[in-house]
Each structure stands twice: as C-alpha cells, then as structure tokens.
Design a protein around this motif. Structure first.
Motif, PDB file in Angstrom:
ATOM      1  N   TYR A 342       9.565 -29.439  39.891  1.00 37.57           N
ATOM      2  CA  TYR A 342       8.777 -29.709  41.098  1.00 37.57           C
ATOM      3  C   TYR A 342       7.898 -30.946  40.875  1.00 37.57           C
ATOM      4  O   TYR A 342       7.436 -31.194  39.759  1.00 37.57           O
ATOM      5  N   ILE A 343       7.660 -31.689  41.932  1.00 33.84           N
ATOM      6  CA  ILE A 343       6.795 -32.867  41.809  1.00 33.84           C
ATOM      7  C   ILE A 343       5.364 -32.457  41.495  1.00 33.84           C
ATOM      8  O   ILE A 343       4.589 -33.258  40.964  1.00 33.84           O
ATOM      9  N   PHE A 344       5.021 -31.205  41.774  1.00 36.29           N
ATOM     10  CA  PHE A 344       3.652 -30.744  41.510  1.00 36.29           C
ATOM     11  C   PHE A 344       3.390 -30.596  40.012  1.00 36.29           C
ATOM     12  O   PHE A 344       2.240 -30.480  39.593  1.00 36.29           O
ATOM     13  N   GLN A 345       4.445 -30.630  39.212  1.00 38.22           N
ATOM     14  CA  GLN A 345       4.273 -30.589  37.760  1.00 38.22           C
ATOM     15  C   GLN A 345       3.868 -31.952  37.198  1.00 38.22           C
ATOM     16  O   GLN A 345       3.529 -32.057  36.028  1.00 38.22           O
ATOM     17  N   LEU A 346       3.927 -32.986  38.057  1.00 35.30           N
ATOM     18  CA  LEU A 346       3.612 -34.346  37.609  1.00 35.30           C
ATOM     19  C   LEU A 346       2.180 -34.758  37.935  1.00 35.30           C
ATOM     20  O   LEU A 346       1.791 -35.885  37.657  1.00 35.30           O
ATOM     21  N   GLY A 347       1.422 -33.858  38.522  1.00 41.05           N
ATOM     22  CA  GLY A 347       0.055 -34.206  38.895  1.00 41.05           C
ATOM     23  C   GLY A 347      -0.102 -34.446  40.389  1.00 41.05           C
ATOM     24  O   GLY A 347      -1.176 -34.822  40.841  1.00 41.05           O
ATOM     25  N   ILE A 348       0.975 -34.260  41.155  1.00 44.05           N
ATOM     26  CA  ILE A 348       0.865 -34.351  42.619  1.00 44.05           C
ATOM     27  C   ILE A 348       0.392 -32.997  43.136  1.00 44.05           C
ATOM     28  O   ILE A 348       0.911 -31.949  42.726  1.00 44.05           O
ATOM     29  N   GLU A 349      -0.580 -33.016  44.021  1.00 38.43           N
ATOM     30  CA  GLU A 349      -1.166 -31.785  44.548  1.00 38.43           C
ATOM     31  C   GLU A 349      -1.115 -31.783  46.073  1.00 38.43           C
ATOM     32  O   GLU A 349      -1.111 -32.843  46.696  1.00 38.43           O
ATOM     33  N   MET A 350      -1.059 -30.590  46.660  1.00 37.28           N
ATOM     34  CA  MET A 350      -1.069 -30.438  48.121  1.00 37.28           C
ATOM     35  C   MET A 350      -2.172 -29.465  48.506  1.00 37.28           C
ATOM     36  O   MET A 350      -2.225 -28.344  47.981  1.00 37.28           O
ATOM     37  N   ASP A 351      -3.069 -29.876  49.413  1.00 39.78           N
ATOM     38  CA  ASP A 351      -4.156 -28.978  49.824  1.00 39.78           C
ATOM     39  C   ASP A 351      -3.696 -28.064  50.952  1.00 39.78           C
ATOM     40  O   ASP A 351      -2.536 -28.108  51.393  1.00 39.78           O
ATOM     41  N   LYS A 352      -4.610 -27.237  51.449  1.00 42.62           N
ATOM     42  CA  LYS A 352      -4.274 -26.242  52.473  1.00 42.62           C
ATOM     43  C   LYS A 352      -3.831 -26.871  53.781  1.00 42.62           C
ATOM     44  O   LYS A 352      -3.168 -26.234  54.609  1.00 42.62           O
ATOM     45  N   ASP A 353      -4.185 -28.147  53.996  1.00 45.38           N
ATOM     46  CA  ASP A 353      -3.788 -28.844  55.221  1.00 45.38           C
ATOM     47  C   ASP A 353      -2.483 -29.618  55.049  1.00 45.38           C
ATOM     48  O   ASP A 353      -2.061 -30.338  55.956  1.00 45.38           O
ATOM     49  N   GLY A 354      -1.866 -29.479  53.877  1.00 43.45           N
ATOM     50  CA  GLY A 354      -0.600 -30.162  53.641  1.00 43.45           C
ATOM     51  C   GLY A 354      -0.742 -31.608  53.208  1.00 43.45           C
ATOM     52  O   GLY A 354       0.236 -32.362  53.222  1.00 43.45           O
ATOM     53  N   VAL A 355      -1.949 -32.020  52.797  1.00 39.29           N
ATOM     54  CA  VAL A 355      -2.198 -33.398  52.385  1.00 39.29           C
ATOM     55  C   VAL A 355      -1.945 -33.535  50.883  1.00 39.29           C
ATOM     56  O   VAL A 355      -2.446 -32.744  50.081  1.00 39.29           O
ATOM     57  N   LEU A 356      -1.156 -34.548  50.498  1.00 40.33           N
ATOM     58  CA  LEU A 356      -0.841 -34.779  49.092  1.00 40.33           C
ATOM     59  C   LEU A 356      -1.878 -35.687  48.436  1.00 40.33           C
ATOM     60  O   LEU A 356      -2.467 -36.548  49.086  1.00 40.33           O
TER      61      LEU A 356
END
Length: 465
Positions: A342-356
C-alpha cells in the motif's frame, strides 16, 4: 367609423393593460420552464467542463509519473573548480548511484594545416581547377576559377554547401606573406584531413605543414582508460553522459608533473526530486477530489428553504463516482512491489476527509532502503499512478463519459433554443388574437354606449313634451 389604434380607446376602458397582463402571464407560463431548464443546463455544462479540465490536468501529471525513467532522478556532484570545470555529467535513464574517480587525459582534437603563400590577393591559378578535402568518411570538392586569389579560395571553401566543417582563415604576416590556416572540424584518431588538387592546384598541398593531428579524447575512470572520437562519452558509464571540457590538473603530489589529478564524481538519489514527483501526485489527487466534491455539493436547507449554495453538479452521481474510483485505487492492495502493498506504507497518509499528505521522513527512509520498490509501487502502467490515469481517462478523454454528457446537454440547449423560437411565435399570435377580441369588445361597448345615449335622448325628449 374611426380606426381604433389602442385597445379601449373607444370605450375608455384600459384594455391595453389587460392585454399586457394577459400576455405576460401567458409568456411566463410558457417561458419559465424553458428558462429554468436552460439555466440549469448551462450550469451543468460549466460544471462538467471544470470537472473534465481538472481530471485532464491530473491525468497529465499521472502520465508523467508512468514514463520510463520518471523516478530515475539523480543528484550529480563533482569535486572540481566550478569556475573552471574539468568535465560535466548528465544522468539518463538507467543511471545508478555510485562514485567514480575520473581523469581527463586529453581532449579530442581536429587536424590543422598551415600553408604559406606570397600574397592573399594575387591570382593563384590561370585556369579552372578543383580542390578536394577529406577527413574520416567525409569529403567535399571546391571549384576554383581562373584568376582566383587566396582570399577568394578561402571564401569558396568556407561557403561550400557540402563543406563538412572545414574552416579556412588567412593570417597576413609582417613579412608580407599570407598563411592559409585550415582546420578540418573533424575530431578523432585517424581522421586527419587530406588535401588534393587538380591542374595548377595539384601541388597545393605541398605548401602546407600539419600543425595538429586529429586525436581521440581520453579519460580514465577508476583506472580504466576510455576513448571517444569526440569529447562526449555517452553511456561509457551506463546511464551517464560525460563531456570532457579540459585536461585535468597536474597532481600536486607528483613533483615530476607527469601525473594528472582525478576529480571524484558522485551519483546519488535525488530524494528532493522524487519527493516533488510524489507531492505532485498528492496535490493533484487532493485538488481533483476537492473540485469533484465542490461541484457535487448539494444545496443546504435552512428552515425548509433551499439556500442555493450547492455546486454546479449538485447531487450528480458522476462526482461521487470519480471520488470513489480514486479512493478505491489508492487504498487498494498492489502486487507491483515485493516489499510494499500500500502507498500508506511509504509515509502517505489520508485523513477522515479523504485528503492525502506526505510524511517526508518516512518516505525518505523508504527511498533509502527500497528505492526500486517505491518506483515499482508508483511507476509504470500497472502502478498506482498508471491505474489512476487509466481509470480517470474514461471520464476525460475525447468521446469519454463526460464528453458524452456534454454532447447530450448541448443537444438539450439546441432543443430549448428551438422551443424559445416557438414560444416567441406563439406569443405573437396570442397577442394578436387578444387584440382582435378586445378590439371587438371595444367596438361593441362603443355601440352600446351610443345606443344608450340615443335612448336617453329620446326619453328626455318625450318627458319634456
């Protein structure tokens, strides 16, 4: 009877106002639905245009990320005098990190000849002849005319359309002699220039002395000698294009002056450049999601009243579909990398509003530890960027879903324009009918008034007698 030019003029009743009110009421009845639909259609068209433009812009960013070598960003560092560099380097697709000790032993050189003549302005030949020049696999011939001087021959050489790079210049010496200096313009060992003539110029070359021999450029890379017939070394080190600019400085540790000093080249991962690439991915994603959500926002209702604050595509399912497609792809497991799913393993995060957003430290750690796996997850047609690009192009491309919607709405606008023309015709006829009817009524009222006046006159006469 006089012609009535205004409804009610005969009877004195304001029939004109009645006609106007009736016409406006009828017009509103017919026009309001058309106007409302036309306005809504134009708003929808504008919204689709904005959405399509936003998607196209992001798709362009995504396609750049899928290109071969898009993530192959390298930082080049050379330990040398920046004001007087020994060589320059550019990275290409396939470049790898590494360090190299490089020495420029010699630059590529052309061959040069100098010929001595008594004058540059006296005729050299009395009959037509030719001069031919060659270097390597290149050659051309100059036609020399009777009466040509050294100066005119120089011009013929330099201006010849087939000239492969030979330059001719004249130096007039203090002793009165003229020296013709010829430079082949072709570098590389074995590419020395040849000069041959016909007629009176058959011995032309005997006037010349070779002052410089054509030679290859030579560099040493980590003890290995490399040569090139130019000063360019393209892929001699895979993925690098090196240009020799001057011979390296003498190594100060060698008192004999026979050893040249090497200059260290370091190729490292350009983490900032790759970060910028991924930030472009994230910013484009957030912008498109924000645009789609804004266009699809429904009107809010306060105390039962719509506030008309919705987007141009308020309630349109297409905006939600696009956001769902994007969220689904970036959140899905990928099989392109053997390390990251997953891209989230690279330090990319998504908040509750879907913002990366990007955790730069975590991302840099991933680059340092598994650069190729980061590239595999994002790059190529099957990476996250490629999947997003393919999915979004279904909406934005020519003939795509949004284009089809736009075509349909434009067709609706043409129909509404036709209805508008029909309404105009209907209203013209309607008003004409009203005027005819009220005109008849006005005439009848005038007649009745006249009859009543006549009867009153008779009644009054009878009463008086």
């Amino acid at each position: 009877m006089a012609t009535i030019t205004s409804a009610g003029a005969g009877s004195g009743i304001d029939l004109e106002s009645i006609i106007s009110a009736s016409v406006e009421a009828k017009r509103s009845q017919l026009q309001t639905p058309v106007t409302t639909k036309k306005t809504n259609t134009q708003i929808n068209l504008s919204g689709l245009g904005k959405l399509k433009s936003a998607i196209s812009s992001y798709v362009s960013t995504l396609k750049d990320m899928t290109k071969t070598g898009a993530f192959n960003k390298r930082t080049v560092e050379i330990k040398q005098d920046e004001d007087n560099p020994v060589y320059s380097v550019e990275t290409k697709t396939g470049a790898s990190n590494g360090q190299y000790d490089i020495t420029v032993n010699q630059l590529a050189a052309t061959s040069k000849f100098t010929g001595t003549f008594t004058s540059s302005t006296s005729a050299l030949v009395t009959a037509d002849a030719t001069l031919s020049f060659g270097a390597g696999d290149k050659s051309f011939t100059v036609n020399v005319k009777a009466g040509d001087t050294l100066e005119s021959i120089r011009k013929r050489i330099n201006n010849n359309g087939d000239n492969f790079g030979v330059t001719a210049n004249i130096i007039n010496t203090a002793s009165g002699e003229a020296k013709l200096v010829l430079d082949s313009g072709v570098t590389g060992a074995g590419n020395d220039m040849t000069i041959t003539g016909t007629g009176e110029l058959s011995s032309f070359s005997s006037n010349f002395t070779q002052t410089q021999t054509a030679q290859d450029a030579s560099i040493t890379v980590d003890g290995n000698t490399l040569t090139s017939d130019t000063n360019e070394f393209d892929d001699s080190i895979v993925g690098l294009s090196l240009t020799a600019l001057r011979v390296s400085d003498t190594d100060p540790s060698d008192v004999t002056g026979a050893t040249l000093k090497s200059n260290q080249l370091s190729i490292t991962t350009d983490r900032t450049g790759i970060q910028d690439l991924v930030k472009g991915f994230i910013n484009g994603y957030n912008t498109l999601v924000s645009t789609a959500n804004g266009l699809g926002k429904r009107n809010s209702v306060v105390a039962g009243e719509s506030q008309d604050d919705g987007g141009a595509l308020a309630g349109d399912s297409v905006t939600r579909s696009i956001v769902n497609v994007m969220t689904g792809i970036v959140s899905s497991k990928s099989d392109q990398s053997s390390v990251y799913s997953y891209i989230f393993q690279l330090g990319i995060e998504m908040d509750k509003d879907g913002v990366l957003s990007l955790d730069e430290d975590k991302f840099n750690e991933a680059l340092d530890n598994n650069f190729e796996q980061v590239v595999a997850l994002f790059g190529g047609d099957d990476g996250v960027a490629g999947q997003l690009s393919s999915a979004l192009e279904v909406y934005s491309r020519t003939g795509g879903l949004l284009a089809q919607r736009q075509d349909s709405l434009n067709s609706d606008l043409r129909e509404l324009s036709f209805k508008q023309a029909t309404i105009t015709e209907q209203m013209t006829k309607y008003e004409a009918n009203l005027r005819a009817q009220y005109g008849s009524l006005d005439s009848l009222l005038v007649q009745m008034s006249q009859s009543l006046s006549y009867l009153n006159l008779i009644a009054n006469s009878t009463s008086s007698s």
